[in-house]
Design an enzyme around this catalytic site. Structure first.
Site, PDB file in Angstrom:
ATOM      1  N   LEU A   7       0.801  -1.226   0.000  1.00  0.00           N
ATOM      2  CA  LEU A   7       0.000   0.000   0.000  1.00  0.00           C
ATOM      3  C   LEU A   7       0.830   1.271   0.000  1.00  0.00           C
ATOM      4  O   LEU A   7       0.332   2.343  -0.343  1.00  0.00           O
ATOM      5  CB  LEU A   7      -0.933   0.008   1.215  1.00  0.00           C
ATOM      6  CG  LEU A   7      -2.069  -1.006   1.149  1.00  0.00           C
ATOM      7  CD1 LEU A   7      -2.761  -1.115   2.494  1.00  0.00           C
ATOM      8  CD2 LEU A   7      -3.059  -0.629   0.067  1.00  0.00           C
ATOM      9  N   ALA A   8       2.092   1.165   0.433  1.00  0.00           N
ATOM     10  CA  ALA A   8       2.990   2.317   0.445  1.00  0.00           C
ATOM     11  C   ALA A   8       2.346   3.486   1.192  1.00  0.00           C
ATOM     12  O   ALA A   8       1.889   3.325   2.322  1.00  0.00           O
ATOM     13  CB  ALA A   8       3.391   2.694  -0.979  1.00  0.00           C
ATOM     14  N   CYS A   9       2.275   4.657   0.551  1.00  0.00           N
ATOM     15  CA  CYS A   9       1.848   5.873   1.243  1.00  0.00           C
ATOM     16  C   CYS A   9       0.403   5.814   1.730  1.00  0.00           C
ATOM     17  O   CYS A   9       0.030   6.550   2.645  1.00  0.00           O
ATOM     18  CB  CYS A   9       2.030   7.087   0.336  1.00  0.00           C
ATOM     19  SG  CYS A   9       3.763   7.484   0.006  1.00  0.00           S
ATOM     20  N   ALA A  10      -0.417   4.974   1.149  1.00  0.00           N
ATOM     21  CA  ALA A  10      -1.801   4.844   1.601  1.00  0.00           C
ATOM     22  C   ALA A  10      -1.924   3.969   2.840  1.00  0.00           C
ATOM     23  O   ALA A  10      -3.015   3.866   3.420  1.00  0.00           O
ATOM     24  CB  ALA A  10      -2.659   4.265   0.480  1.00  0.00           C
ATOM     25  N   TYR A  65      -3.176   8.865   0.646  1.00  0.00           N
ATOM     26  CA  TYR A  65      -3.157   8.529  -0.776  1.00  0.00           C
ATOM     27  C   TYR A  65      -1.953   7.639  -1.060  1.00  0.00           C
ATOM     28  O   TYR A  65      -0.929   7.717  -0.380  1.00  0.00           O
ATOM     29  CB  TYR A  65      -3.032   9.785  -1.636  1.00  0.00           C
ATOM     30  CG  TYR A  65      -4.082  10.846  -1.396  1.00  0.00           C
ATOM     31  CD1 TYR A  65      -5.347  10.744  -1.959  1.00  0.00           C
ATOM     32  CD2 TYR A  65      -3.800  11.960  -0.614  1.00  0.00           C
ATOM     33  CE1 TYR A  65      -6.301  11.720  -1.756  1.00  0.00           C
ATOM     34  CE2 TYR A  65      -4.750  12.949  -0.395  1.00  0.00           C
ATOM     35  CZ  TYR A  65      -5.993  12.824  -0.974  1.00  0.00           C
ATOM     36  OH  TYR A  65      -6.952  13.789  -0.760  1.00  0.00           O
TER      37      TYR A  65
END
Length: 372
Positions: free
Chosen positions: A145-148, A354
């Protein structure tokens, strides 16, 4: 439903690396005056973009000269990065539990997010072992998901508590995104930007139900370490069929085989701007007096704040977080920490994150004047 969220604990990696130092490193390896025109433009554009993010320094798990060492193989890099993530995540999680007056055995569910590598087993299992969580603890892991990831993890915590209102949820995000800094490779606009935008850290918070039957647990959480009690709702969204961002594993036989590179196309610049109207639509006229926005970049912060009808200063905690590096999945939890550290939060607002997809996740929080 009503929940209580503890003030997050954030652990930054030990080496603070300045934007000045990263720029000097690139220019020492690729002196502009010696480069052909196309490469010179790409490098200069990438460095200007880094400056435009507002990032002054970022925490990394290793010094700049080690991160930028071309002789380190992918296996070594990712093994060391993941070990550092586990260390930071365990420290943040332990701090969050201590602040909440809880023991590891009190945790009923652990929600984790990390994008450092495709390590199996992942951060969730590592934390069960490191912290001594119960063997029957529910695990909700995410690794792409990284930044989310931070916002998504809070969404999952809320949804768990909807079915188990007496539960204790530990939310943990950990990232070592300095692995994206590869200055020995042919510089591109995105490789320069993403190699310098991100920082390494971990963040953790405790979330519990706060309906009348469990008000005492919520009161203890807020009284012990700060936090908030709010009526909440959750939202998730995917804007595109194909992502304007993507991670790519360099194939065998290629230079740096096995290393991950992060790329994006021109649609990335407008992704958040095109997604925010869906957030506003979901809010459906609900009042928003404050916002905790994932600090993905200055335009992401301002586009979100503007669309919500808030003044520019509503994004100040996001901008302050970004100055210390985009912390990936941990970033929005850092914004939550900064917001709560600035005094009590009251009234209706929204936390939004996001990430690649382009995806978004949000929690609307109508913060109560008092837990009663």
């Amino acid at each position: 439903m009503r929940i209580a969220v503890g003030k997050p604990v954030v652990v930054r990696a030990p080496y603070e690396v300045s934007t000045d130092a990263i720029e000097a490193d690139w220019l020492a390896r690729w002196p502009l005056e010696e480069q052909p025109p196309q490469r010179r433009r790409r490098l200069a554009t990438g460095l200007r973009m880094v400056r435009s993010t507002g990032v002054v320094s970022r925490p990394w798990v290793a010094p700049l000269d080690v991160v930028g060492d071309a002789g380190r193989g992918a296996r070594e890099v990712y093994a060391e990065a993941f070990a550092a993530v586990v260390d930071m995540a365990a420290a943040a999680a332990g701090g969050a539990l201590e602040a909440a007056g809880l023991e590891p055995g009190d945790v009923d569910c652990v929600v984790t997010t990390h994008t450092t590598s495709w390590t199996v087993p992942g951060l969730d299992v590592a934390l069960v072992n490191r912290l001594g969580l119960r063997r029957d603890v529910s695990r909700v892991p995410a690794s792409t998901l990284a930044c989310a990831g931070g916002a998504h993890s809070l969404v999952q915590a809320v949804r768990y508590l909807a079915h188990r209102p007496d539960g204790v949820v530990l939310v943990v995000a950990g990232e070592a995104l300095s692995i994206l800094h590869t200055p020995w490779r042919e510089p591109t606009r995105t490789s320069v930007l993403y190699g310098a935008l991100f920082g390494d850290s971990a963040a953790a918070t405790v979330v519990v139900g706060a309906d009348p039957a469990h008000q005492a647990d919520a009161d203890r959480l807020v009284a012990a370490g700060g936090g908030l009690v709010a009526e909440v709702d959750t939202w998730e969204w995917q804007q595109y069929g194909e992502s304007p961002y993507w991670g790519e594993l360099l194939p065998p036989g290629a230079p740096d085989a096995g290393r991950i590179v992060f790329e994006s196309n021109r649609d990335a610049a407008k992704a958040a701007r095109e997604t925010v109207p869906q957030l506003v639509k979901w809010l459906d006229g609900r009042r928003v007096e404050w916002a905790m926005v994932h600090p993905g970049g200055p335009s992401i912060i301002t586009d979100t704040v503007d669309a919500l009808g808030l003044p520019p200063e509503a994004g100040r905690h996001s901008a302050a977080s970004l100055a210390g590096g985009n912390l990936g999945g941990a970033a929005v939890l850092d914004v939550l920490r900064r917001t709560l550290g600035n005094g009590p939060v009251r009234g209706p607002g929204v936390l939004v994150g996001y990430g690649p997809g382009f995806v978004a996740g949000a929690v609307s929080l109508d913060v109560l004047d008092s837990p009663a």
